[in-house]
Design a protein around this motif. Structure first.
Motif, PDB file in Angstrom:
ATOM      1  N   GLU B 274     -38.019 -47.191  28.917  1.00  0.00           N
ATOM      2  CA  GLU B 274     -38.728 -47.561  27.680  1.00  0.00           C
ATOM      3  C   GLU B 274     -39.060 -49.052  27.657  1.00  0.00           C
ATOM      4  OE1 GLU B 274     -36.410 -44.314  24.972  1.00  0.00           O
ATOM      5  OE2 GLU B 274     -36.906 -46.223  24.061  1.00  0.00           O
ATOM      6  N   ILE B 277     -42.045 -49.447  29.583  1.00  0.00           N
ATOM      7  CA  ILE B 277     -43.243 -49.067  28.814  1.00  0.00           C
ATOM      8  C   ILE B 277     -43.657 -50.224  27.894  1.00  0.00           C
ATOM      9  CG2 ILE B 277     -44.126 -47.494  27.029  1.00  0.00           C
ATOM     10  CD1 ILE B 277     -42.131 -45.377  28.215  1.00  0.00           C
ATOM     11  N   LEU B 278     -42.655 -50.808  27.248  1.00  0.00           N
ATOM     12  CA  LEU B 278     -42.962 -51.935  26.348  1.00  0.00           C
ATOM     13  C   LEU B 278     -43.611 -53.079  27.125  1.00  0.00           C
ATOM     14  CD1 LEU B 278     -39.735 -51.945  24.131  1.00  0.00           C
ATOM     15  CD2 LEU B 278     -42.009 -51.180  23.482  1.00  0.00           C
ATOM     16  N   ARG B 279     -43.060 -53.341  28.314  1.00  0.00           N
ATOM     17  CA  ARG B 279     -43.660 -54.399  29.141  1.00  0.00           C
ATOM     18  C   ARG B 279     -45.086 -54.004  29.545  1.00  0.00           C
ATOM     19  NH1 ARG B 279     -40.150 -58.059  31.452  1.00  0.00           N
ATOM     20  NH2 ARG B 279     -42.043 -59.266  31.698  1.00  0.00           N
ATOM     21  N   ALA B 280     -45.255 -52.714  29.875  1.00  0.00           N
ATOM     22  CA  ALA B 280     -46.568 -52.253  30.336  1.00  0.00           C
ATOM     23  C   ALA B 280     -47.627 -52.365  29.238  1.00  0.00           C
ATOM     24  CB  ALA B 280     -46.476 -50.806  30.822  1.00  0.00           C
ATOM     25  N   VAL B 281     -47.226 -52.165  27.987  1.00  0.00           N
ATOM     26  CA  VAL B 281     -48.218 -52.244  26.902  1.00  0.00           C
ATOM     27  C   VAL B 281     -48.360 -53.679  26.382  1.00  0.00           C
ATOM     28  CG1 VAL B 281     -47.886 -49.851  26.223  1.00  0.00           C
ATOM     29  CG2 VAL B 281     -46.627 -51.648  25.021  1.00  0.00           C
TER      30      VAL B 281
END
Lengths: 228, 371
Positions: B274, B277-281
């Motif tokens: 997760e 994911i936060l880094r990716a967005v």
């Protein structure tokens, strides 16, 4: 192609794993014009996803350059800001946060956009309306179908109004009807918002929705063709 | 959705673990608060003794293990009184005995003329006359405990005294004790020719602090106390308690930080993907850091609140013991709760440091690949 800078310009991109033993990208070149919808296809392991991850700045290349709207992303001092503002990313797995509702998931990238909580909520509602999921705003991912989750992921990718949408096998785990709806949505976004889309897939019918197909083999692009 | 709401959602996804962590830290904070209240209460009781004489400062034997063990010779007391910078030097002899239900009955020996010049606030009767022997002026709490009034006889250490007056000072120890002629108290305590403390009133025109320093200079065996914070000079007990308080605070921080670190490490490991994911967005490392530290801080601040409430309840429970009720009046000072909060914040930061560092150090792809 117009005279303006390409949306994406990749040159000589090299990426290796396992201490250099596995060469995922081996001099990859690709140019994508603003507003263009490009499908990247190729067999498993040819480096499609790696290319997308490097353009999304999720990883660093060993060699080569990636220019987005004329700027080399490697020289960007703030890759998080680049990921937040310049590109929207859709994964094969929706990668939604399980404890948050659909609306909250769409709001997550907006924390970097200095919006108030009210503005974030409002924009998330607009984006959910865009992907036809207004009624599911309060639902958690577990309460949504695969196709709905992927549409929420697309709404999240558009949270900060990026000019580029990167989609990694976005229909890979969906049934054909859900997959069709997701592709319709991507195409609609490109048509209505002028989004530049790079979509990675191994499915020929999915690729056929694109303006142009780039085939990859062994970490490189093979000559382009225009879909008939 | 606010950032705080996101932090709370993260914490509440593992309710049992979060609750147990909060409980663990709360127990540490409870100890810090309860011990802090006891220390402050003891210091307050000590402060009452400081105010007994209504003087500028008090003189006692330096380094006494407990103030009641302080000994100042009559010769030194007289020398203090003769100083040109001293207007009044009043010796008092303390004797702590069990009377009635009170094991800490504070019998204060004073000279009749000193008591007459500077009496406690009388509610009935009077002070004893010069030359009186077995007479006492009782504090109102002691009078209530002994069911005595003016004219009655009370027994203190097998010796009978006539109650000639009753006072109410509002100070726990003083009101739970009595004033008696100093010669009688000396006889009862077996301490002739000495006093416990000397209360000094400085002559007009002299600087109180300078006079106190001069006395300490001239009398190497004596210490002056103008403020309760200086009490450690003449009472090691308060010092020991403060040291214990500090040690327990440090232990609470250490144990609490390990507990929080365990919780946060598990939480970060479980959410590695997760975090990817936060880094990716587009979330920055700084925001991830703030999220993890925010979670840790919230845990610890809630624990501080619960621990403080439990600490207050614990001290209330301690005060149900009559012996302690006669000795201490609970002091819930702001300092105690600030200290508890500081302990909680240090625990939060120490506990979150490594998990946060680990989360921030991961590249988005490393985190996304994590299963």
């Amino acid at each position: 192609m117009s005279n303006q800078a390409p949306a994406i310009e990749v040159k000589g991109l090299v990426k290796t794993f396992e201490g250099g033993r596995l060469r995922a990208l081996d001099g990859m070149d690709i140019v994508v014009a603003p507003g263009e919808f490009v499908a990247v296809v190729g067999p498993s392991g040819c480096g499609k996803s790696t290319l997308l991850h490097l353009i999304a700045a999720l990883d660093r290349a060993d060699a080569g350059t990636i220019r987005v709207h004329g700027r080399d992303i490697a020289s960007s001092g703030n890759l998080a800001r680049y990921r937040a503002r310049e590109v929207g990313l859709v994964f094969q797995l929706d990668n939604l946060l399980p404890t948050l509702s659909a609306g909250e998931n769409v709001q997550v990238p907006m924390f970097e956009a200095e919006l108030s909580a009210g503005q974030r909520r409002q924009r998330a509602r607009e984006l959910l309306a865009l992907v036809d999921l207004t009624a599911k705003e309060k639902n958690r991912p577990a309460e949504l179908s695969g196709g709905e989750r992927q549409r929420v992921a697309i709404a999240r990718a558009l949270a900060n109004e990026p000019a580029i949408l990167l989609a990694d096998e976005p229909t890979g785990r969906l049934d054909s009807e859900s997959g069709r709806r997701v592709l319709d949505l991507i195409q609609q976004l490109r048509d209505q918002r002028g989004l530049t889309v790079v979509l990675v897939t191994h499915e020929a019918d999915v690729a056929s929705r694109a303006d142009r197909i780039v085939r990859m083999l062994d970490g490189r692009a093979v000559p382009e063709e225009v879909p008939t | 959705m606010s950032f705080l709401a996101l932090v709370l959602k993260n914490l509440f996804r593992q309710r049992v673990r979060t609750t147990l962590t909060v409980l663990g830290i709360s127990i540490g904070i409870t100890t810090v608060v309860a011990l802090g209240v006891v220390t402050e209460s003891l210091k307050a009781s000590s402060g009452e003794i400081l105010k007994l004489g209504g003087a500028d400062f008090m003189v006692a034997q330096e380094g006494a293990a407990d103030l009641s063990f302080s000994i100042i010779s009559d010769r030194d007391a007289a020398a203090l009184a003769e100083r040109p910078d001293v207007a009044r030097a009043e010796g008092a002899l303390f004797h702590i005995v069990r009377v009635g239900s009170n094991p800490f009955f504070f019998l204060i020996g004073r000279r009749a003329e000193d008591l007459a010049a500077n009496p406690p606030p009388l509610t009935a009767g009077t002070v004893w006359a010069p030359g009186a022997s077995d007479q006492v002026v009782l504090g109102n709490r002691a009078a209530a405990d002994l069911d005595a009034t003016v004219g009655d006889a009370v027994t203190i250490e097998k010796r009978e005294f006539k109650v000639v007056g009753i006072y109410r000072s509002g100070r726990l120890l003083e009101d739970g004790g009595a004033y008696a002629p100093i010669a009688i108290v000396a006889e009862m305590a077996g301490k002739s020719g000495v006093v416990t403390v000397v209360y000094i009133t400085v002559k007009d025109g002299y600087d109180k602090k300078a006079v106190a320093e001069a006395i300490e200079q001239d009398f190497q065996n004596l210490a002056t106390i103008s403020d309760v914070e200086e009490y450690g000079k003449v009472d090691q007990g308060v010092q020991f308690l403060e040291a214990a308080n500090l040690a327990i605070s440090v232990l609470a921080v250490g144990i609490g930080a390990i507990g929080v670190m365990n919780t946060m490490i598990m939480s970060v490991f479980e959410r590695t993907r997760e975090i990817g994911i936060l880094r990716a967005v587009g979330w920055s490392g700084n925001r991830i850091l703030r999220m993890i530290i925010g979670e840790s801080l919230f845990l610890c601040v809630v624990a501080a609140g619960i621990g403080a409430a439990l600490g207050v309840l614990a001290t209330r429970a301690i005060l149900l013991i009559e012996t302690i009720r006669n000795l201490l009046e609970p002091q819930y000072t702001v300092d105690i709760f600030i200290r508890a909060l500081i302990v909680a914040v240090v625990v939060a930061l120490a506990g979150a440091a490594y998990p946060a560092f680990r989360a921030v150090r991961l590249t988005p792809m490393e985190a996304l690949r994590y299963e």
